[in-house]
Design an enzyme around this catalytic site. Structure first.
Site, PDB file in Angstrom:
ATOM      1  N   GLY A  31     -14.424 -27.707  48.235  1.00  0.00           N
ATOM      2  CA  GLY A  31     -14.127 -26.347  47.796  1.00  0.00           C
ATOM      3  C   GLY A  31     -15.356 -25.657  47.227  1.00  0.00           C
ATOM      4  O   GLY A  31     -16.250 -26.292  46.658  1.00  0.00           O
ATOM      5  N   ARG A  56     -14.213 -19.410  41.485  1.00  0.00           N
ATOM      6  CA  ARG A  56     -13.627 -18.954  40.216  1.00  0.00           C
ATOM      7  C   ARG A  56     -14.331 -19.532  38.995  1.00  0.00           C
ATOM      8  O   ARG A  56     -14.159 -19.039  37.891  1.00  0.00           O
ATOM      9  CB  ARG A  56     -12.134 -19.286  40.175  1.00  0.00           C
ATOM     10  N   THR A  93      -6.568 -28.197  53.585  1.00  0.00           N
ATOM     11  CA  THR A  93      -6.613 -29.572  53.079  1.00  0.00           C
ATOM     12  C   THR A  93      -6.411 -30.604  54.188  1.00  0.00           C
ATOM     13  O   THR A  93      -7.040 -31.659  54.184  1.00  0.00           O
ATOM     14  CB  THR A  93      -5.548 -29.768  51.997  1.00  0.00           C
ATOM     15  N   ASP A 130     -11.734 -32.310  41.753  1.00  0.00           N
ATOM     16  CA  ASP A 130     -11.578 -31.404  40.610  1.00  0.00           C
ATOM     17  C   ASP A 130     -10.337 -31.740  39.778  1.00  0.00           C
ATOM     18  O   ASP A 130      -9.780 -30.876  39.100  1.00  0.00           O
ATOM     19  CB  ASP A 130     -11.520 -29.948  41.086  1.00  0.00           C
ATOM     20  N   TYR A 156     -46.799 -39.473  21.281  1.00  0.00           N
ATOM     21  CA  TYR A 156     -47.094 -38.748  22.519  1.00  0.00           C
ATOM     22  C   TYR A 156     -48.452 -38.072  22.389  1.00  0.00           C
ATOM     23  O   TYR A 156     -48.686 -37.313  21.447  1.00  0.00           O
ATOM     24  CB  TYR A 156     -45.994 -37.720  22.776  1.00  0.00           C
TER      25      TYR A 156
END
Length: 449
Positions: free
Chosen positions: A14, A18, A84, A108, A370
């Protein structure tokens, strides 16, 4: 392994428009883990020998994610998207000569666990779907049942008033013998308003040929799908609720559990106390009888029995705290092993190194790890005492029992039991303070005229 071989097809093609996000929908996290990974986890926990993830041509990120975890052989592509049923058929060639049962799940649906799916495999000769009792059935497809038999899945827009009154709804999860499933899908047509091939049509086709059809139930929360950011937030809240309840039941003390946030893989032992407003990122393990104080953030860290962390502490990946270690307020620890009884109670950064048994790290201490190009280590050995506001410039070793004077910058190894000072000599100039004030007042007065 089960007596009947199992496979899983996970639909993840998908577009997720949205979500309104540049991140593909199924890669959005719940409990600090991509929703798609939750689906893969469930399939693996079910003992599936083959897992196929159906992706879309539009989402190379999803494909790369699956390849990284499962390999290229687990990829099927649906292009173009035609429903599907069409998505499931895309997996047919990838499954090859697999013989056994296959379950169709979704990338999902992050809260669906193996225990929720297991029941679909109990029948071995027909089609089984997962249903749920919806508080508000709304636009969900309805499951029409006659006893234990599923007679139809009816879409809400096509349902009669009698069917719309039903609260038993379709989750979309379906299992069947792999051969039967693809035979039925070959008969599915797209003669509908959307011109798509629906997986749900398989139920009617199975009944026409006399194959058993049934439904098993799961909770509404476990089968919720995520299609928008608000639903993602709801899924996260439900995930956290389950995590909190699980830890409370296992003997973890939380006075305000609603304020504590866990990752998918957090481990906490019984008798540990977690104060309010603690956040666990991925990879955190806490043993028994530890204490995590308020406003601490823990990720990729291991905390042993009796250790105390926080408040306002941050443990980053590689932090490894031994028994009875104390890491206090505004202390950050990254890739450092702290041995039994070591302490860093205030305002320090410990990155890349080790702190020996019983060593004390004073307030404001920095492991300067570092150099702009490489990370290098600082080793503080057992029983050493590092005074406040010290900078230990790596690579450097502070020997066992050594003492570092406050405010020092240490650039060379310090032998065991030695005392090291690395700061400028203090100079006192009598009367100079008063003279400075008089000069400053005069300059200020001149500026104000």
């Amino acid at each position: 392994m089960t007596s009947h071989p199992r496979a899983a097809i996970i639909l993840a093609a998908g577009q997720g428009t949205r979500m309104k996000s540049p991140v593909p929908k199924v890669l959005h996290p719940v409990g600090h883990r991509a929703m798609l990974d939750h689906a893969i986890d469930a399939a693996e926990a079910l003992g599936c020998e083959r897992i196929v993830v159906v992706v879309g041509a539009h989402s190379p990120e999803v494909r790369a994610h699956v390849v990284d975890r499962l390999g290229e052989e687990s990829i099927a592509v649906q292009d173009p998207p035609l429903g599907t049923g069409h998505a499931v058929r895309a997996a047919e060639a990838v499954l090859g000569d697999f013989v056994g049962q296959v379950v169709v799940t979704y990338g999902d649906v992050p809260l669906l666990r193996a225990a929720d799916i297991e029941a679909v495999f109990e029948a071995h000769d027909g089609v089984t779907v997962i249903g749920f009792e919806a508080a508000d059935p709304g636009a969900y497809g309805r499951l029409v049942m006659e006893g234990d038999t599923l007679t139809a899945i009816t879409e809400a827009k096509e349902a009669s008033a009698e069917v719309l009154a039903l609260k038993t709804c379709n989750s979309g999860v379906m299992a069947a013998p792999v051969g039967l499933l693809f035979e039925l899908l070959a008969e599915v047509t797209n003669e509908n308003a959307k011109g798509e091939f629906y997986l749900t049509d398989v139920v009617e086709l199975a009944r026409k040929r006399g194959a058993p059809t049934r439904a098993v139930m799961a909770s509404e929360d476990s089968v919720m799908g995520v299609n928008a950011q608000a639903e993602l937030a709801t899924a996260e809240a439900l995930f956290q609720k389950v995590q909190r309840e699980t830890f409370l039941a296992a003997g973890v003390t939380m006075s305000a559990p609603e304020t504590v946030h866990f990752a998918w893989d957090t481990r906490v032992g019984a008798g540990t106390v977690i104060e309010p407003f603690v956040v666990f990122g991925p990879g955190a393990t806490v043993a028994e009888r530890a204490r995590i104080r308020s406003f601490s953030h823990i990720e990729g860290a291991t905390i042993a029995t009796g250790a105390e962390v926080g408040p306002y502490a941050r443990l980053r990946p590689g932090a490894d705290l031994g028994e009875g270690v104390r890491v206090g307020n505004f202390v950050e620890v990254k890739n450092v092993r702290m041995e039994t009884g070591a302490k860093a109670n205030h305002l320090s950064y410990l990155g890349d190194g080790s702190v020996g048994v019983g060593a004390n790290i004073g307030a404001g201490t920095i492991f300067c790890n570092y150099d702009g190009f490489n990370k290098v280590r600082t080793e503080v050995e057992a029983g050493a005492f590092v005074g406040s506001n010290s900078a230990l410039v790596a690579p450097v070793t502070i020997g066992a029992g050594a003492v570092i004077g406050s405010g020092s910058v240490i650039t060379e190894d310090v032998p065991a039991d030695a005392m090291a000072l690395g700061r400028g000599r203090q100079v006192n100039m009598p009367g100079a303070g008063a003279a400075f004030r008089e000069r400053a007042k005069a300059i200020k007065a001149a500026k104000s005229k």
